[in-house]
Write a protein that holds these residues in place. Sequence first.
Motif, mmCIF file in Angstrom:
data_model
loop_
_atom_site.group_PDB
_atom_site.id
_atom_site.type_symbol
_atom_site.label_atom_id
_atom_site.label_comp_id
_atom_site.label_asym_id
_atom_site.label_seq_id
_atom_site.Cartn_x
_atom_site.Cartn_y
_atom_site.Cartn_z
ATOM 1 N N VAL A 182 45.265 64.012 48.339
ATOM 2 C CA VAL A 182 44.041 63.310 48.758
ATOM 3 C C VAL A 182 42.962 64.343 49.125
ATOM 4 C CG1 VAL A 182 43.138 62.001 50.725
ATOM 5 C CG2 VAL A 182 45.126 61.145 49.467
ATOM 6 N N ALA A 183 43.368 65.368 49.870
ATOM 7 C CA ALA A 183 42.401 66.390 50.307
ATOM 8 C C ALA A 183 41.843 67.174 49.117
ATOM 9 C CB ALA A 183 43.056 67.343 51.305
ATOM 10 N N LEU A 184 42.643 67.292 48.050
ATOM 11 C CA LEU A 184 42.195 68.042 46.871
ATOM 12 C C LEU A 184 41.323 67.202 45.943
ATOM 13 C CD1 LEU A 184 45.570 69.838 46.046
ATOM 14 C CD2 LEU A 184 43.428 70.987 46.670
ATOM 15 N N SER A 185 41.195 65.913 46.248
ATOM 16 C CA SER A 185 40.452 64.996 45.373
ATOM 17 C C SER A 185 39.136 64.585 46.029
ATOM 18 C CB SER A 185 41.306 63.750 45.104
ATOM 19 O OG SER A 185 42.559 64.135 44.593
ATOM 20 N N PRO A 186 38.137 64.233 45.186
ATOM 21 C CA PRO A 186 36.820 63.904 45.749
ATOM 22 C C PRO A 186 36.773 62.465 46.288
ATOM 23 C CG PRO A 186 36.744 63.806 43.365
ATOM 24 C CD PRO A 186 38.136 64.201 43.707
ATOM 25 N N CYS A 297 37.379 57.218 42.375
ATOM 26 C CA CYS A 297 38.410 58.245 42.325
ATOM 27 C C CYS A 297 39.795 57.607 42.261
ATOM 28 C CB CYS A 297 38.280 59.121 43.578
ATOM 29 S SG CYS A 297 39.460 60.449 43.634
ATOM 30 N N ILE A 298 40.595 58.053 41.297
ATOM 31 C CA ILE A 298 42.000 57.634 41.214
ATOM 32 C C ILE A 298 42.855 58.823 41.625
ATOM 33 C CG2 ILE A 298 43.863 57.168 39.558
ATOM 34 C CD1 ILE A 298 41.967 55.358 38.031
ATOM 35 N N VAL A 299 43.772 58.581 42.542
ATOM 36 C CA VAL A 299 44.803 59.584 42.841
ATOM 37 C C VAL A 299 46.117 58.843 42.736
ATOM 38 C CG1 VAL A 299 45.697 61.296 44.453
ATOM 39 C CG2 VAL A 299 43.259 60.760 44.473
ATOM 40 N N THR A 300 47.038 59.345 41.902
ATOM 41 C CA THR A 300 48.232 58.543 41.667
ATOM 42 C C THR A 300 49.465 59.358 41.316
ATOM 43 O OG1 THR A 300 48.933 56.478 40.627
ATOM 44 C CG2 THR A 300 47.856 58.099 39.182
ATOM 45 N N ASN A 301 50.589 58.724 41.542
ATOM 46 C CA ASN A 301 51.916 59.306 41.351
ATOM 47 C C ASN A 301 52.716 58.315 40.490
ATOM 48 O OD1 ASN A 301 54.698 59.312 43.710
ATOM 49 N ND2 ASN A 301 54.458 60.617 41.946
ATOM 50 N N PRO A 302 52.491 58.361 39.167
ATOM 51 C CA PRO A 302 53.149 57.381 38.294
ATOM 52 C C PRO A 302 54.633 57.714 38.101
ATOM 53 C CG PRO A 302 51.974 58.981 36.982
ATOM 54 C CD PRO A 302 51.700 59.347 38.416
ATOM 55 N N PRO A 303 55.406 56.842 37.446
ATOM 56 C CA PRO A 303 56.798 57.199 37.134
ATOM 57 C C PRO A 303 56.820 58.458 36.262
ATOM 58 C CG PRO A 303 56.383 54.873 36.710
ATOM 59 C CD PRO A 303 55.053 55.500 36.976
ATOM 60 N N TYR A 304 57.865 59.303 36.447
ATOM 61 C CA TYR A 304 57.931 60.570 35.715
ATOM 62 C C TYR A 304 58.795 60.490 34.456
ATOM 63 C CZ TYR A 304 56.262 62.717 40.108
ATOM 64 O OH TYR A 304 55.562 63.058 41.232
ATOM 65 N N GLY A 305 59.521 59.369 34.289
ATOM 66 C CA GLY A 305 60.457 59.291 33.168
ATOM 67 C C GLY A 305 61.766 59.981 33.486
ATOM 68 N N GLU A 306 62.095 60.072 34.782
ATOM 69 C CA GLU A 306 63.387 60.650 35.183
ATOM 70 C C GLU A 306 64.138 59.615 35.999
ATOM 71 O OE1 GLU A 306 62.775 64.470 37.000
ATOM 72 O OE2 GLU A 306 61.548 65.147 35.327
ATOM 73 N N ARG A 307 63.684 59.441 37.262
ATOM 74 C CA ARG A 307 64.343 58.428 38.099
ATOM 75 C C ARG A 307 63.864 57.027 37.723
ATOM 76 N NH1 ARG A 307 62.961 60.988 43.700
ATOM 77 N NH2 ARG A 307 63.779 59.124 44.676
ATOM 78 N N ILE A 333 39.898 61.450 37.938
ATOM 79 C CA ILE A 333 41.287 60.983 37.809
ATOM 80 C C ILE A 333 42.218 62.135 38.221
ATOM 81 C CG2 ILE A 333 42.977 59.912 36.237
ATOM 82 C CD1 ILE A 333 40.460 58.295 36.091
ATOM 83 N N ASN A 334 43.144 61.850 39.103
ATOM 84 C CA ASN A 334 44.011 62.887 39.655
ATOM 85 C C ASN A 334 45.451 62.380 39.653
ATOM 86 O OD1 ASN A 334 41.700 64.695 40.964
ATOM 87 N ND2 ASN A 334 41.233 62.539 41.341
ATOM 88 N N VAL A 335 46.311 63.081 38.910
ATOM 89 C CA VAL A 335 47.662 62.558 38.668
ATOM 90 C C VAL A 335 48.720 63.623 38.931
ATOM 91 C CG1 VAL A 335 49.150 61.456 36.934
ATOM 92 C CG2 VAL A 335 46.662 61.184 36.788
ATOM 93 N N ILE A 336 49.741 63.270 39.714
ATOM 94 C CA ILE A 336 50.873 64.197 39.881
ATOM 95 C C ILE A 336 52.036 63.680 39.047
ATOM 96 C CG2 ILE A 336 51.658 63.052 42.037
ATOM 97 C CD1 ILE A 336 52.770 65.805 42.894
ATOM 98 N N THR A 337 52.620 64.561 38.247
ATOM 99 C CA THR A 337 53.814 64.183 37.471
ATOM 100 C C THR A 337 54.584 65.437 37.081
ATOM 101 O OG1 THR A 337 54.656 63.098 35.481
ATOM 102 C CG2 THR A 337 52.490 64.107 35.295
ATOM 103 N N SER A 338 55.868 65.240 36.816
ATOM 104 C CA SER A 338 56.683 66.361 36.322
ATOM 105 C C SER A 338 56.787 66.314 34.799
ATOM 106 C CB SER A 338 58.087 66.291 36.928
ATOM 107 O OG SER A 338 58.746 65.117 36.475
ATOM 108 N N ALA A 339 56.272 65.230 34.192
ATOM 109 C CA ALA A 339 56.421 65.065 32.741
ATOM 110 C C ALA A 339 55.550 66.065 31.991
ATOM 111 C CB ALA A 339 56.054 63.635 32.349
ATOM 112 N N LYS A 340 56.208 66.873 31.162
ATOM 113 C CA LYS A 340 55.478 67.943 30.460
ATOM 114 C C LYS A 340 54.427 67.376 29.488
ATOM 115 C CE LYS A 340 58.008 71.638 31.836
ATOM 116 N NZ LYS A 340 58.189 71.196 33.200
#
Length: 371
Positions: A182-186, A297-307, A333-340
């Motif tokens: 959140v702090a890293l996003s506008p 502003c979107i900040v989100t943590n979608p499914p990663y395709g693992e769990r 748009i700001n997205v965290i994911t492990s999916a390559k």
Amino acid sequence: MTHKIAVTSAFGVESVTKKELKNLGVRDPKAIDGSFVFDGTMRDVSRLNVFLRTGDRVHLVLKEFPARSFDELFDGVKSVPFSDYLPTDARIIVNGKSVKSTLYSLSDCQKIIKKAILSRLSEDKRTTYFPESGPTYEVLFSIRNDLVTLSLNTSGKGLHKRGYRDLVGDAPIKETLAAALVALSPIDAERPFVDPFCGSGTLLIEAATAAMHIAPGISRDFDFLHWNFFDKKLYEETIEEAKSGEKKQKLPFAGYDVDPSAIKLALRHAERAGIREYVHLQARDVKDLSHAKSHGCIVTNPPYGERLLTEREALELYKTFGDVCKRLDQWSINVITSAKGFERAFGKKADRNRKLFNANKECRFYQYDRL
Ligand SMILES: C[S@@+](CC[C@H](N)C(=O)[O-])C[C@H]1O[C@@H](n2cnc3c(N)ncnc32)[C@H](O)[C@@H]1O
């Protein structure tokens, strides 16, 4: 009285924690082995515990000394005036780590350190009766290159435990990491914020509490509050400062999730965080995402395709997400994911990305200033 204070921070978000520390009045925080170390007072300990959004714990550093043998470890620990800090009924927990050092057996170090603390208390307080029925004092040791650092954990439970999240949803993000994203996003209180994969609501709650200046630690317990040597007035002043800084207001902030039970959980957590009436939460598939406002502003943590979901399903979901985001072309748009394959599936290379760890999984935080 001045103490040496250490604040631990997660990999990848150190710069955010450093900025927070400076905003909270810390001068010259030095980065040392995953912590920021600086001089401060017990007032700082109180304020940092209550106000820090991204730090993990606040430690009081008691002593640093070299030790290559158990005798040196014992003597070094015993030289600390523990009776200034601990009562005879203290529940003493010793935890720690050793890196590149002669003393590497953690269980032996734990035993020696506890023995040395009790020996010092016994001499100073003239008793051998230690019922351990009182407040908790977690003594932490870190041995690195044969140099021992001994600290007291003032926070107790990690600072990510704000108190609002009592039930666990699917793959929730840690509150301190969410606060860093959140702090890293506008984000600001006037502009729309959306988390289209909100799950149990962590990112939305962290965004809303930050926008309303609600202190993350305002309604939780800390170990230092139970310590006699801590002046409770300092904590009362901290809480007064926190309350007077709050700016509760209706926000154009929303969280959506395809799963109605996730929304139910998010509503519960928003209620417990005291922000339910100020934000919007609703069950909605990301494919139906749209917004009346041109900027946001979107900040989100979608499914990663693992769990959650298979890799293919996750990539398809990112493609759908990328397609609907085209309607929000002035949004950040700001997205965290492990999916390559995130950027390719989403359909655009991010303006920047940052390596982070979410639940020990290496991730990237992809940031698009606007599409
Ligand atoms: C990693 S979890 C989010 C966890 C959340 N950050 C938290 O702290 O609880 C991903 C969420 O995406 C949701 N999801 C999966 N497919 C979706 C879709 N098509 N539209 C909206 N949400 C979806 C899941 O139900 C899940 O809650």
